[in-house]
Enzyme design. Structure first.
Site: not given
Length: 196
Positions: A76, A177, A179
């Site tokens: 990001c 992202h 994650e």
């Protein structure tokens, strides 16, 4: 073993949780010497690129990051920090990858920030091994990096085509992202941890 650059720019709980789920050992990098403890480096980032660059400059880690030869992944804002310049705060960044970070154009009739799941057009790259083309990843951002075929390894479309992922040598960046992107994101983190 993955080192996470801990320069105070963002919530890293979801990232450390994802790495733990994958059985990837990690630690925090707070000083220059700690880079040597890890084989792979992640630069996380949430929020304002100008503020994040200020924090990175204050940390004294910029020159060390520029000199790294091991795999590095910016996530990001961490990806945007790898570029030359951001319109967010009109700030010079690390200049590792010669690209510009720009604000989405409201005139395109899009909501800013771009928030949510978006399809990613994958170019052939080890970072995306085992991830199907047009897989969806989770994005939250108001600024984007222009697509350049020399460095672009994946694109997404939000009013215009832009870089979803970039690479120059051992430096990789993803605008989304991983994650927070479920199984595909975890696969990408695992792929990154296996890069030589």
């Amino acid at each position: 073993m993955v080192g996470i650059v801990n320069y105070g720019a963002g919530n890293i709980f979801s990232l450390t949780s994802a790495l733990s789920r994958l059985g990837i050992t990690y630690g925090m990098i707070n000083s220059e010497v700690e880079f040597d403890l890890y084989s792979h480096i992640i630069i996380p980032g949430v929020g304002h690129a100008g503020a994040a660059m200020d924090k990175l400059n204050q940390s004294g880690l910029v020159d060390k990051i520029r000199s790294l030869t091991k795999p590095v992944l910016g996530i990001c804002v961490g990806m945007q920090l790898l570029t030359d310049h951001s319109e967010e705060g009109d700030v010079t960044l690390t200049n590792i990858i010669p690209l510009q970070t720009k604000l989405f154009d409201k005139a395109l009739g899009i909501k800013i920030p771009h928030m949510g799941w978006n399809n990613v057009e994958i170019k052939n790259n080890l970072l995306f091994e085992g991830v199907e083309n047009q897989t969806q990843f989770y994005f939250v951002h108001s600024y984007f990096i222009e697509y350049n075929p020399t460095f672009g390894i994946a694109t997404a479309d939000y009013g215009q085509e832009y870089s979803a992922a970039i690479q120059k040598d051992n430096f990789y960046g993803v605008q989304f992202h991983p994650e927070k992107s479920g199984a595909a994101g975890e696969r990408l983190l695992l792929n990154f941890s296996n890069l030589k």
